[in-house]
Design a protein around this motif. Sequence first.
Motif, PDB file in Angstrom:
ATOM      1  N   LYS A  58     -61.693  37.235  41.208  1.00 43.32           N
ATOM      2  CA  LYS A  58     -61.638  37.909  39.915  1.00 43.32           C
ATOM      3  C   LYS A  58     -62.759  37.442  38.988  1.00 43.32           C
ATOM      4  CE  LYS A  58     -56.642  38.703  40.100  1.00 43.32           C
ATOM      5  NZ  LYS A  58     -55.341  38.333  39.496  1.00 43.32           N
ATOM      6  N   SER A  90     -56.488  41.369  45.008  1.00 39.67           N
ATOM      7  CA  SER A  90     -55.321  41.333  44.113  1.00 39.67           C
ATOM      8  C   SER A  90     -54.272  40.424  44.735  1.00 39.67           C
ATOM      9  CB  SER A  90     -54.774  42.744  43.902  1.00 39.67           C
ATOM     10  OG  SER A  90     -54.359  43.295  45.138  1.00 39.67           O
ATOM     11  N   GLU A  91     -53.136  40.312  44.082  1.00 39.59           N
ATOM     12  CA  GLU A  91     -52.061  39.455  44.574  1.00 39.59           C
ATOM     13  C   GLU A  91     -51.420  40.002  45.843  1.00 39.59           C
ATOM     14  OE1 GLU A  91     -49.315  38.924  41.447  1.00 39.59           O
ATOM     15  OE2 GLU A  91     -50.661  37.669  40.232  1.00 39.59           O
ATOM     16  N   GLU A  92     -51.665  41.263  46.153  1.00 36.99           N
ATOM     17  CA  GLU A  92     -51.138  41.831  47.389  1.00 36.99           C
ATOM     18  C   GLU A  92     -51.798  41.220  48.624  1.00 36.99           C
ATOM     19  OE1 GLU A  92     -51.779  45.972  47.112  1.00 36.99           O
ATOM     20  OE2 GLU A  92     -50.282  46.277  45.512  1.00 36.99           O
ATOM     21  N   LYS A 104     -61.729  44.466  44.826  1.00 36.72           N
ATOM     22  CA  LYS A 104     -60.433  45.002  45.216  1.00 36.72           C
ATOM     23  C   LYS A 104     -59.400  43.911  45.490  1.00 36.72           C
ATOM     24  CE  LYS A 104     -62.514  49.101  47.306  1.00 36.72           C
ATOM     25  NZ  LYS A 104     -62.704  49.872  48.551  1.00 36.72           N
ATOM     26  N   VAL A 127     -58.087  34.369  45.496  1.00 40.58           N
ATOM     27  CA  VAL A 127     -57.871  35.563  44.661  1.00 40.58           C
ATOM     28  C   VAL A 127     -58.393  35.333  43.250  1.00 40.58           C
ATOM     29  CG1 VAL A 127     -56.115  37.081  43.664  1.00 40.58           C
ATOM     30  CG2 VAL A 127     -55.931  36.343  46.052  1.00 40.58           C
TER      31      VAL A 127
END
Length: 545
Positions: free
Chosen positions: A252, A227-229, A225, A248
């Motif tokens: 991935k 992500s860049e957020e 889960k 991050v």
Amino acid sequence: MALYLLYESASGYALLQAQGLDEIGQNTEAVRNSVADLNRFGKVVQLTAFHPFESALDALNQCNSVSEGLMTDELRSFLELNLPKVKEGKKSKFSVGVAEPKLGSHISETTKITCQSGEFVLELLRGVRLHFDKFIKDLKPGDLEKAQLGLGHSYSRAKVKFNVNRVDNMVIQAIFLLDTLDKDINSFSMRVREWYSWHFPELVKIVNDNYLYARVAKLIEDKSKLSEEHIPALTEILGDEDKAKEVVEAGKASMGQDLTPVDLINVQLFAQRVMDLAEYRKNLYDYLVTKMNDIAPNLASLIGEVVGARLISHAGSLTNLAKCPSSTLQILGAEKALFRALKTRGNTPKYGLIFHSSFIGRASARNKGRMARYLANKCSIASRIDCFADRGTTVFGEKLREQVEERLEFYDKGVAPRKNIDVMKAAIESTESKDLEMEDTQPGEASVKKSKKRKSKTEDGETMAEDKPAAATNGDASEDAKSEKKRKKKEKRKTEQEQVEEEQANGVNGDVTEQDGTAKKKKKKKSKDEGAGSEAKKKTKKSHE
């Protein structure tokens, strides 16, 4: 010589007379054998007088005075009433056996009654303690035990109840807990790393700190889960945006295995526990710092709060640390190495807990032993000031720290340090000035008296200054010329002595040379005074002729 026994019980003072000691003999083993038998012991020791205590508070006061080796007024009147009177200028024909030697010496000093305390007397008093309820008939069964229990509780409670702000037991418990927390947090954080590395193995190389690793693992939860957020939240934790982006990207392309939601929940809960422990450890360290500043401010400012707390906990209390000499304080914590060296006749250790100080780490390898000895000396001084001073100040600790810094420079660069007397004088002056400032803030009669004293001193100084020029004007022109020549000679000698002192100050024996120089100055001054006296005598003879 008759022997009386003074027994301090929980219910009152008892005076017993020992008779027929010649049959038993002055032998402790014979007394031990006869003590157990009441019929045999009752024939030898008999009760002469008993003085009960008025209340539990009176019993506590009497017990405190006896433990300190002091004789109260009640005990003195009890002894003077019940013992045979001694005529002035004559020795007493009896002696009093006492369990406490200090109390016996105080009784003999004040009342001039001979007291003794030895193994023989202690064995007799042990028998009195064993059969005391049989000697006093009015006591009911169980009354003596209740009195002993109540007095023991009140006495121990009074001994434990010291100043609340200076209880060193809190520091001992806090440093023990801090050490155990460090071990537990390290082991738990390693467990979090191993547990979460099955899911996200690349995170270990990116985040090295244990606390930050637990926070990041709590935030990420599932790597799929990521992500860049999550980058701004990761930057708040790590403090670096590049590391957050790296985390991050690693999430991935991670090679770790997937975990079930139940496993992830257990990992998150354990990571939260580790975070809570780390935060509690920070709060405990702040608490330790504040307590050390209250209990031992000088020791904390000299060697640090953690090392100072470890020294106090290892010694048992601040008073025990203050009683330790500097040689013992130096190797405090290295007892195993010391006894091993004494057994094998090897080299004894140079330092114990002091090794964790930054001063020894900054010293060179060949000067570490010297630095440890010097630092232990200053730590013993600081602990004694903290233990026995009325007010807690950090002035002495800061001055002692400056001395240690100067000693480091002396070992490295050869710069001569200041003397201990000068540093301590400066510390005392600074504490006195602070006390004066505190008194000035609260104006009263004391400040008015001090101002009057200062005025009187200044007036005396002005009168002395006015008298000096008047005395100097009484003289002839010839004497003025001679005095000018003497001054020139003095100035030359001073310059020569100053050069010699500067050359010798750079060496090791600076103190000895200064002492020699002062001695030479005194001798030269004496010779000059003798020369001036001889010239005055010659002038008087010529005037008479």
